[in-house]
Design an enzyme around this catalytic site. Structure first.
Site, PDB file in Angstrom:
ATOM      1  N   LYS A 125       0.449  -1.160  -0.062  1.00 11.51           N
ATOM      2  CA  LYS A 125       0.168   0.302   0.120  1.00 11.51           C
ATOM      3  C   LYS A 125       0.746   0.843  -0.492  1.00 11.51           C
ATOM      4  CE  LYS A 125      -2.252   3.613   2.469  1.00 11.51           C
ATOM      5  NZ  LYS A 125      -2.381   4.178   1.343  1.00 11.51           N
ATOM      6  N   GLY A 184       6.825   5.619   8.101  1.00 14.96           N
ATOM      7  CA  GLY A 184       5.993   6.945   8.322  1.00 14.96           C
ATOM      8  C   GLY A 184       5.723   7.968   8.789  1.00 14.96           C
ATOM      9  N   SER A 185       4.704   8.798   9.172  1.00 16.58           N
ATOM     10  CA  SER A 185       5.122   9.483  10.490  1.00 16.58           C
ATOM     11  C   SER A 185       5.279   8.204  11.772  1.00 16.58           C
ATOM     12  CB  SER A 185       3.831  10.418  10.205  1.00 16.58           C
ATOM     13  OG  SER A 185       2.612   9.702  10.609  1.00 16.58           O
ATOM     14  N   GLY A 201       2.541   4.770  12.937  1.00 20.11           N
ATOM     15  CA  GLY A 201       4.164   3.643  13.044  1.00 20.11           C
ATOM     16  C   GLY A 201       3.259   3.263  14.299  1.00 20.11           C
ATOM     17  N   GLU A 218       9.781   2.754  10.436  1.00 17.79           N
ATOM     18  CA  GLU A 218      11.082   3.979  10.802  1.00 17.79           C
ATOM     19  C   GLU A 218      10.361   5.214  10.024  1.00 17.79           C
ATOM     20  OE1 GLU A 218      14.082   4.019  10.249  1.00 17.79           O
ATOM     21  OE2 GLU A 218      14.743   1.748  10.047  1.00 17.79           O
ATOM     22  N   CYS A 228      13.493  11.943   6.058  1.00 17.97           N
ATOM     23  CA  CYS A 228      13.747  11.889   7.622  1.00 17.97           C
ATOM     24  C   CYS A 228      14.573  12.367   7.959  1.00 17.97           C
ATOM     25  CB  CYS A 228      12.754  10.196   7.571  1.00 17.97           C
ATOM     26  SG  CYS A 228      13.492   9.593   6.692  1.00 17.97           S
ATOM     27  N   GLU A 275       9.103  17.116  14.616  1.00 21.36           N
ATOM     28  CA  GLU A 275       9.286  17.013  13.695  1.00 21.36           C
ATOM     29  C   GLU A 275       8.828  17.913  12.222  1.00 21.36           C
ATOM     30  OE1 GLU A 275       8.642  13.722  11.458  1.00 21.36           O
ATOM     31  OE2 GLU A 275      10.987  13.733  10.481  1.00 21.36           O
TER      32      GLU A 275
HETATM   33  P1  NDP Z   1       1.799   8.309   7.259  1.00 22.25           P
HETATM   34  O1  NDP Z   1       2.315   8.322   8.635  1.00 22.25           O
HETATM   35  O2  NDP Z   1       0.556   9.789   8.046  1.00 22.25           O
HETATM   36  O3  NDP Z   1       1.500   7.765   6.221  1.00 22.25           O
HETATM   37  C1  NDP Z   1       2.918   6.758   5.450  1.00 22.25           C
HETATM   38  C2  NDP Z   1       1.688   5.568   5.339  1.00 22.25           C
HETATM   39  O4  NDP Z   1       1.199   4.952   6.503  1.00 22.25           O
HETATM   40  C3  NDP Z   1       0.718   6.526   3.769  1.00 22.25           C
HETATM   41  O5  NDP Z   1       0.928   5.256   3.226  1.00 22.25           O
HETATM   42  C4  NDP Z   1      -0.627   6.495   5.213  1.00 22.25           C
HETATM   43  O6  NDP Z   1      -1.485   6.517   3.708  1.00 22.25           O
HETATM   44  C5  NDP Z   1      -0.522   5.038   6.320  1.00 22.25           C
HETATM   45  N1  NDP Z   1      -1.318   5.499   6.723  1.00 22.25           N
HETATM   46  C6  NDP Z   1      -2.327   6.404   7.602  1.00 22.25           C
HETATM   47  N2  NDP Z   1      -2.663   6.093   8.430  1.00 22.25           N
HETATM   48  C7  NDP Z   1      -2.943   4.130   8.787  1.00 22.25           C
HETATM   49  C8  NDP Z   1      -3.732   3.413   8.926  1.00 22.25           C
HETATM   50  N3  NDP Z   1      -4.430   3.845   9.828  1.00 22.25           N
HETATM   51  N4  NDP Z   1      -2.877   1.783   9.363  1.00 22.25           N
HETATM   52  C9  NDP Z   1      -2.183   2.128   7.787  1.00 22.25           C
HETATM   53  N5  NDP Z   1      -1.666   3.107   7.736  1.00 22.25           N
HETATM   54  C10 NDP Z   1      -1.623   3.645   8.128  1.00 22.25           C
HETATM   55  O7  NDP Z   1       2.969  10.064   6.936  1.00 22.25           O
HETATM   56  P2  NDP Z   1       3.324  10.506   5.484  1.00 22.25           P
HETATM   57  O8  NDP Z   1       3.205   9.741   4.514  1.00 22.25           O
HETATM   58  O9  NDP Z   1       2.762  11.671   6.222  1.00 22.25           O
HETATM   59  O10 NDP Z   1       5.048  10.347   5.697  1.00 22.25           O
HETATM   60  C11 NDP Z   1       5.955  11.713   5.876  1.00 22.25           C
HETATM   61  C12 NDP Z   1       6.224  11.124   7.788  1.00 22.25           C
HETATM   62  O11 NDP Z   1       7.283   9.458   7.741  1.00 22.25           O
HETATM   63  C13 NDP Z   1       7.054  11.792   7.822  1.00 22.25           C
HETATM   64  O12 NDP Z   1       6.536  12.275   9.295  1.00 22.25           O
HETATM   65  C14 NDP Z   1       9.127  11.446   8.043  1.00 22.25           C
HETATM   66  O13 NDP Z   1       9.396  11.663   9.056  1.00 22.25           O
HETATM   67  C15 NDP Z   1       8.859   9.585   8.021  1.00 22.25           C
HETATM   68  N6  NDP Z   1       9.289   9.221   7.584  1.00 22.25           N
HETATM   69  C16 NDP Z   1      10.149   8.479   7.845  1.00 22.25           C
HETATM   70  C17 NDP Z   1      11.481   7.838   6.938  1.00 22.25           C
HETATM   71  C18 NDP Z   1      12.593   7.422   8.455  1.00 22.25           C
HETATM   72  O14 NDP Z   1      12.647   5.700   7.395  1.00 22.25           O
HETATM   73  N7  NDP Z   1      12.709   7.270   9.227  1.00 22.25           N
HETATM   74  C19 NDP Z   1      11.322   8.008   6.298  1.00 22.25           C
HETATM   75  C20 NDP Z   1      10.781   8.900   4.840  1.00 22.25           C
HETATM   76  C21 NDP Z   1       9.604   9.092   5.807  1.00 22.25           C
HETATM   77  P3  NDP Z   1      -2.146   7.586   3.081  1.00 22.25           P
HETATM   78  O15 NDP Z   1      -1.361   7.630   2.440  1.00 22.25           O
HETATM   79  O16 NDP Z   1      -3.417   7.231   3.416  1.00 22.25           O
HETATM   80  O17 NDP Z   1      -2.169   8.618   3.875  1.00 22.25           O
END
Ligand code: NDP
Length: 477
Positions: free
Chosen positions: A171, A224-225, A229, A246, A280, A379
């Site tokens: 996804k 992601g966030s 997470g 991550e 990130c 962040e």
């Molecule tokens: P989000 O956590 O909003 O989204 C990450 C993914 O999770 C997306 O595919 C999102 O879907 C999905 N998601 C959202 N809600 C749910 C749920 N309830 N259950 C399962 N999956 C869900 O993060 P962002 O996409 O906004 O990315 C930015 C963040 O990611 C920043 O905080 C950044 O620091 C972090 N990041 C960390 C990295 C690392 O390696 N440490 C690398 C890159 C980013 P949808 O697209 O529909 O929102």
């Protein structure tokens, strides 16, 4: 307009679609991408489960050939896929092509790893018994990715998952489905059997949540966030499932009095502002000792004046737009918070308009910040950086480590003593000396500590730790 569909059990399916909008030109629709349902996700999980027994026993040469083919096609199409990435995410064309090349290299690396799968044979402590240690694939892997690296992050999760014999439900972030669709299409045409790789584009709250809720997903790898997470973690514990997270960062870059000023400014400008600060691993805290502070701020401010903010596809652009309106609001809200907290706005802070309508924000530098301010602790994920003045190396190290995160940390210094001490004592997963905190190799471990990461490292041969389960077998001779 064509709808780019989801891939479930080897078939392209889906009629509902969402528009993928170009943040450099909001009038442009990059494409229409399927909006998957919870039912689609269940079907994809069932398909991955059904495909697992055969794929887990597939030959390593078959896996090698498919991964190699995918890597080769991504490399051959790097300019086209790079342009798609720049259009959907907003990073500049050279950055987007660079990320596409990296995705290809990751597939090449894991094509090689498929041929290097090995175990251990060791004697038992008991006579006439042999012990074998091998790695089994985990099962159905749920892959959930963010928007900021639309091709590299999917590549560094899909390639090892397939290499070690797992099947996948993938996804991607809703904002950037284009590159994900392209690599799934490439792998499908490269000869993956039906159901081994399933793509379900759609909302996190629907598709992602359906993955979290399924007992048939054996492992989830998430980037992601921090908030999402945590949801992945608690749902996975409920199902006794392996998971890897991550998440965010608030990465420090220390600049010491003895630093080469040019090296320090280049590293800070690159890791703070390139990719619009949406990495990130971006340095969002510059921790600078007193003796070089004013010179460093003056030189960095001069450098920021030369950086061009514009359409990601335009030649000469250094910083593309912010990814969308929501992230832009987050960035501007934090700029207001920084001002209210008493930090000094030394550069930027304003929205800018360009020929094409987009989410353009100046690179923004705060000085006189403290490490306790929200702009230094939370962040932001945009081109917003704060400078924190410190007395000496000891205070710099303590300030660098005083954060809930621990992904990447950097130091600019010509002192071997301080560089060595910093490498040993930094509480981060990745440490850079005289280099930007962002920008890492594809064949070595990636990940952090504290609030930034959970579980085994990603990438390189360390990826096996997550995508396999160790088995110890005893045989009476
Ligand atoms: P989000 O956590 O909003 O989204 C990450 C993914 O999770 C997306 O595919 C999102 O879907 C999905 N998601 C959202 N809600 C749910 C749920 N309830 N259950 C399962 N999956 C869900 O993060 P962002 O996409 O906004 O990315 C930015 C963040 O990611 C920043 O905080 C950044 O620091 C972090 N990041 C960390 C990295 C690392 O390696 N440490 C690398 C890159 C980013 P949808 O697209 O529909 O929102």
């Amino acid at each position: 307009m064509t709808i780019y569909k989801n891939l479930i059990a080897g078939e392209w399916v889906g009629t509902d679609a969402t528009k993928n909008i170009n943040p450099s030109d909001t009038n442009e629709v990059v494409g229409l991408y399927a909006d998957g349902s919870a039912e689609d996700t269940k079907n994809a999980i069932a398909a991955a489960k059904a495909a697992f027994p055969a794929w887990s026993r597939s030959g390593i040469w078959e896996r090698h050939v498919i991964l190699k083919k995918a890597g080769d096609e991504i490399m051959a199409r790097k300019d086209e896929l790079g342009a798609l990435l720049a259009r959907e995410e907003g990073k500049t064309l050279p950055e987007a092509i660079g990320e596409t090349i990296r995705a290809s290299q990751i597939f090449e690396f894991f094509a090689g790893e498929a041929l290097r799968l090995a175990g251990e044979v060791i004697p038992s402590v008991r006579p006439n018994i042999g012990v074998e240690i091998t790695r089994d694939p985990l099962g159905v892997i749920g892959i959930i990715t963010p928007w900021n690296f639309p091709i590299a992050i999917p590549a560094w999760k899909i390639a090892p998952a397939l290499c070690y014999g797992n099947t996948i439900v993938f996804k991607p972030a809703e904002l950037v489905p284009g590159c994900s669709w392209a690599i799934v299409d490439i792998l499908h045409r490269a000869g993956l059997p039906k159901g081994v790789l399933n793509l379900v584009m759609g909302r996190g709250s629907v598709v992602g949540q359906a993955m979290l809720d399924s007992p048939d997903v054996t492992g989830i790898t998430f980037t992601g966030s921090t908030g999402t997470g945590r949801r992945v973690a608690s749902a996975s514990i409920e199902h006794n499932r392996k998971f890897q997270l991550e998440m965010g960062g608030k990465n420090p870059m220390v600049v010491l009095d003895d630093a080469d000023l040019g090296v320090a400014v280049e590293a800070a400008a690159n890791s703070g502002f390139f990719s619009t600060g949406q990495r990130c691993t971006a340095s969002s805290r510059l921790i600078v000792t007193e003796g070089i502070h004013d010179k460093f701020v003056a030189a960095l401010t001069e450098k920021l004046q030369t950086l061009v903010v514009d359409n990601a596809l335009k030649s000469g652009t250094h910083i593309g737009p912010v990814v969308d309106e929501k992230q832009l609001k987050t960035d501007t809200d934090y700029i207001e918070i920084g001002k209210k907290e008493g930090a000094k706005l030394a550069f930027g802070g304003e929205l800018v308009t360009r020929e094409t309508p987009g989410f353009y924000l100046q690179p923004t530098l705060f000085t006189e910040a403290t490490n306790q301010m929200r702009i230094s602790r939370e962040e932001i994920f945009g081109p917003v950086v704060s400078v924190i003045r410190v007395k000496d190396y000891e205070e710099a190290l303590a300030t660098a480590n005083d954060t809930p995160f621990g992904l990447s940390a950097g130091i600019a210094t010509t002192s071997l003593k301080h560089a060595t001490h910093f490498k040993r004592n930094s509480e981060a997963g990745m440490v850079m000396v005289n280099l930007p905190t962002a920008g890492v190799d594809f064949h070595v471990p990636f990940g952090g500590r504290k609030g930034s990461s959970y579980g085994p490292r990603e990438q390189g041969k360390y990826a096996a730790e997550f995508y396999t389960s160790v088995k110890t077998a005893y045989t009476l001779a």
